[in-house]
Write a protein that holds these residues in place. Structure first.
Motif, PDB file in Angstrom:
ATOM      1  N   PHE A  41      -5.463  -5.127   4.262  1.00  0.00           N
ATOM      2  CA  PHE A  41      -5.088  -4.225   5.343  1.00  0.00           C
ATOM      3  C   PHE A  41      -5.373  -4.886   6.694  1.00  0.00           C
ATOM      4  O   PHE A  41      -4.605  -4.726   7.635  1.00  0.00           O
ATOM      5  CB  PHE A  41      -5.873  -2.917   5.241  1.00  0.00           C
ATOM      6  CG  PHE A  41      -5.260  -1.904   4.316  1.00  0.00           C
ATOM      7  CD1 PHE A  41      -4.834  -0.670   4.781  1.00  0.00           C
ATOM      8  CD2 PHE A  41      -5.127  -2.162   2.958  1.00  0.00           C
ATOM      9  CE1 PHE A  41      -4.284   0.270   3.942  1.00  0.00           C
ATOM     10  CE2 PHE A  41      -4.570  -1.239   2.105  1.00  0.00           C
ATOM     11  CZ  PHE A  41      -4.143  -0.011   2.592  1.00  0.00           C
ATOM     12  N   PRO A  63       0.835  -1.208   0.000  1.00  0.00           N
ATOM     13  CA  PRO A  63       0.000   0.000   0.000  1.00  0.00           C
ATOM     14  C   PRO A  63       0.868   1.256   0.000  1.00  0.00           C
ATOM     15  O   PRO A  63       1.896   1.314   0.689  1.00  0.00           O
ATOM     16  CB  PRO A  63      -0.810  -0.112   1.294  1.00  0.00           C
ATOM     17  CG  PRO A  63      -0.130  -1.125   2.134  1.00  0.00           C
ATOM     18  CD  PRO A  63       0.705  -1.972   1.236  1.00  0.00           C
ATOM     19  N   TYR A  73      -2.987  -3.285   9.420  1.00  0.00           N
ATOM     20  CA  TYR A  73      -3.187  -1.865   9.152  1.00  0.00           C
ATOM     21  C   TYR A  73      -4.540  -1.374   9.686  1.00  0.00           C
ATOM     22  O   TYR A  73      -4.753  -0.189   9.823  1.00  0.00           O
ATOM     23  CB  TYR A  73      -3.107  -1.573   7.651  1.00  0.00           C
ATOM     24  CG  TYR A  73      -1.702  -1.560   7.098  1.00  0.00           C
ATOM     25  CD1 TYR A  73      -1.039  -0.362   6.887  1.00  0.00           C
ATOM     26  CD2 TYR A  73      -1.047  -2.747   6.768  1.00  0.00           C
ATOM     27  CE1 TYR A  73       0.249  -0.350   6.365  1.00  0.00           C
ATOM     28  CE2 TYR A  73       0.229  -2.740   6.255  1.00  0.00           C
ATOM     29  CZ  TYR A  73       0.884  -1.538   6.054  1.00  0.00           C
ATOM     30  OH  TYR A  73       2.155  -1.536   5.541  1.00  0.00           O
ATOM     31  N   THR A 103      -7.360   5.158   3.808  1.00  0.00           N
ATOM     32  CA  THR A 103      -8.001   4.117   4.621  1.00  0.00           C
ATOM     33  C   THR A 103      -8.265   4.626   6.033  1.00  0.00           C
ATOM     34  O   THR A 103      -9.351   4.419   6.582  1.00  0.00           O
ATOM     35  CB  THR A 103      -7.132   2.840   4.657  1.00  0.00           C
ATOM     36  OG1 THR A 103      -6.903   2.415   3.311  1.00  0.00           O
ATOM     37  CG2 THR A 103      -7.802   1.733   5.433  1.00  0.00           C
ATOM     38  N   ILE A 148      -2.782   4.253   2.603  1.00  0.00           N
ATOM     39  CA  ILE A 148      -2.858   4.169   4.065  1.00  0.00           C
ATOM     40  C   ILE A 148      -3.610   5.366   4.634  1.00  0.00           C
ATOM     41  O   ILE A 148      -4.497   5.218   5.482  1.00  0.00           O
ATOM     42  CB  ILE A 148      -1.442   4.050   4.677  1.00  0.00           C
ATOM     43  CG1 ILE A 148      -0.807   2.725   4.249  1.00  0.00           C
ATOM     44  CG2 ILE A 148      -1.488   4.180   6.201  1.00  0.00           C
ATOM     45  CD1 ILE A 148       0.692   2.633   4.502  1.00  0.00           C
TER      46      ILE A 148
END
Length: 151
Positions: A145, A109, A150, A117, A114
């Motif tokens: 993710f 990513p 993440y 998101t 990031i």
């Protein structure tokens, strides 16, 4: 007073799911989401241009529908958080899964991925909608993710 009423448009909101409950696909892991996404992705363009899709889910993580949010160029596409959340509210979704492809074939990513998101996750929390995952697809593999910590 009657003249004023005719000048103001009425807003109507509706959503009808024609798929019987027992026939809805459930997502319990990232692999389920990947398989559903691949079944709807245009493989003629997966290595050519970036697309962004959203899977909308009910409380039991059954798929209510998939929205083809945007189609971009080779290096990016536009994402409108307000539009994503307006569809989630209209469909009374309890959860969403974001997805986009990387035409380059790189699964890592980007900083923009990031950041986006995190921004969508914060917006979802305000509306009690769960951002369950963000999947990055290439023609050969996928990145989750959620699986990679993440989310």
């Amino acid at each position: 007073m009657n003249a004023l009423k005719t000048q103001i448009p009425e807003i109507q909101i509706s959503f009808k799911n024609n798929t019987p409950y027992e026939e809805r696909h459930s997502i319990t892991q990232s692999k389920d989401a990947e398989q559903i996404l691949r079944s709807t992705w245009d493989y003629e363009t997966i290595d050519l241009q970036e697309s962004f899709k959203i899977i909308f889910l009910n409380r039991a993580n059954q798929v209510l529908g998939i929205h083809n949010h945007s189609l971009g160029g080779m290096a990016g596409t536009v994402v409108d958080i307000r539009l994503i959340l307006s569809i989630a509210l209209k469909t009374t979704s309890q959860g969403i899964i974001l997805a986009h492809n990387h035409p380059s074939g790189n699964l890592k990513p980007s900083n923009a991925d990031i950041s986006l998101t995190k921004k969508i996750d914060s917006a979802c929390k305000l509306l009690d909608i769960k951002l369950l995952d963000h999947i990055i697809l290439t023609s050969e593999a996928y990145f989750s993710f959620q699986d990679d910590g993440y989310l």
